[in-house]
Design an enzyme around this catalytic site. Structure first.
Site, PDB file in Angstrom:
ATOM      1  N   PHE A  18       1.300   5.283   0.741  1.00 34.98           N
ATOM      2  CA  PHE A  18       0.785   6.310   1.638  1.00 34.98           C
ATOM      3  C   PHE A  18       1.409   7.659   1.286  1.00 34.98           C
ATOM      4  O   PHE A  18       2.566   7.719   0.853  1.00 34.98           O
ATOM      5  CB  PHE A  18       1.111   5.978   3.099  1.00 34.98           C
ATOM      6  CG  PHE A  18       0.493   4.703   3.595  1.00 34.98           C
ATOM      7  CD1 PHE A  18      -0.692   4.722   4.304  1.00 34.98           C
ATOM      8  CD2 PHE A  18       1.113   3.481   3.365  1.00 34.98           C
ATOM      9  CE1 PHE A  18      -1.257   3.533   4.766  1.00 34.98           C
ATOM     10  CE2 PHE A  18       0.553   2.294   3.823  1.00 34.98           C
ATOM     11  CZ  PHE A  18      -0.637   2.328   4.526  1.00 34.98           C
TER      12      PHE A  18
ATOM     13  N   THR B  21       0.855  -1.184   0.000  1.00 34.74           N
ATOM     14  CA  THR B  21       0.000   0.000   0.000  1.00 34.74           C
ATOM     15  C   THR B  21       0.892   1.235   0.000  1.00 34.74           C
ATOM     16  O   THR B  21       1.928   1.276   0.669  1.00 34.74           O
ATOM     17  CB  THR B  21      -0.934   0.013   1.220  1.00 34.74           C
ATOM     18  OG1 THR B  21      -1.817  -1.111   1.138  1.00 34.74           O
ATOM     19  CG2 THR B  21      -1.766   1.284   1.271  1.00 34.74           C
TER      20      THR B  21
END
Length: 303
Positions: free
Chosen positions: A177, A175
């Site tokens: 960020f 992921t």
């Protein structure tokens, strides 16, 4: 001491990401927010100095709540990004066994990334969504669910047991960020940067093609393009664009200026060092050489 908001409660992957982004965590105050929108609004109001929010997952794609929250409201810009490998722990209250689990909860992206594991190991458990993985841990702690799909940080934070650890249907899932703040000085170019913008092209023949052509003409590599509906305007869309390069580089600046001429609206969302290893974002060397060649012709040289 800077105050940094992040998607909470404590123990989320976003907390882990912000700790990875900061060079000196002890010098900052990390403040959990109940949602991405709340974290960003706290920055807009000046209550927080920056916010860390998830933007994209390699399995489930973009985090639309973050995209929409960045596109609306007062402008914010990303100044850094980080990539976090994602492995989940399945957490339960002490003494709960797999056969006792009738409900499992987490953020929708987390549930999607362990869907296959749940179907094999907890096939009878009903699934429900929460605002974050740590909110799921709180639900289990408070007796509102039997199991939670969480970041490893959450077990100790909420006094839960690990029913299963390091769970992921896709082994190399990551992921991305962003660290976001109010507009200010842009980080200096590094030669391996990413720029992100959101544009409204207007409803006319070839409008998106003209936008894409401005990048192609200047050798700017688009790495992501995604549309999102404009709330309250049925049939109208924004386009989120990520591309290699930095606003301080000539060819990127020229492309952005061209977008401003062609589009109804352009919102700059930041230029910052890339966290991945996707190669160099390019440099101005070829454009500098071309400009020198043109100047030589104009001055009567042989070029």
């Amino acid at each position: 001491m800077p105050r940094i908001a992040y998607l909470g409660p404590e123990g989320t992957f976003t907390e882990q990401a912000v700790r990875q982004l900061l060079t000196d965590v002890a010098s900052a105050e990390l403040v959990p927010a109940e949602s991405v929108a709340a974290a960003l609004d706290a920055v807009r109001s000046g209550e927080r100095d920056a916010a860390c929010v998830p933007i994209e997952n390699s399995v489930e794609g973009s985090v639309t709540s973050t995209m929409d929250a960045l596109a609306d409201g007062a402008p914010l810009v990303a100044v850094a990004e980080t990539m976090l490998p994602v492995r989940f722990d399945i957490l339960v209250r002490p003494g709960v066994r797999a056969e006792d689990v009738r409900t499992v909860t987490s953020h929708p992206h987390a549930l999607a990334q362990v869907r296959r594991w749940l179907s094999v190991h907890l096939p009878e458990a009903a699934q429900s969504a929460t605002t974050s993985t740590s909110a799921a841990a709180v639900a289990v702690r408070d007796g509102n669910a039997d199991a939670a799909v969480c970041a490893p940080l959450a077990a100790e934070r909420y006094g839960l047991d690990v029913l299963a650890g390091q769970v992921a249907d896709v082994e190399d899932a990551v992921t991305r960020f962003l660290l976001v703040r109010r507009p200010g000085e842009v980080p200096a170019p590094t030669g391996a940067d990413r720029t992100t913008v959101v544009v409204v092209t207007g409803d006319s023949v070839g409008s998106l093609a003209r936008v894409l052509n401005e990048f192609a003409l200047r050798g700017v590599n688009l790495t992501r393009i995604e549309s999102r509906p404009i709330k309250g305007s049925f049939g109208e869309y924004r386009f989120f664009l990520d591309f290699g390069g930095h606003v301080g580089e000539a060819h990127v600046g020229e492309a952005l200026a061209a977008l401003r001429r062609h589009c109804q609206d352009v919102r700059f969302l930041g230029s910052f060092p890339r966290a991945d290893e996707g190669g160099s974002s390019g440099s101005d060397e070829a454009f500098t050489d071309a400009a020198a060649w043109l100047a030589d012709i104009r001055s009567g040289g042989r070029a």
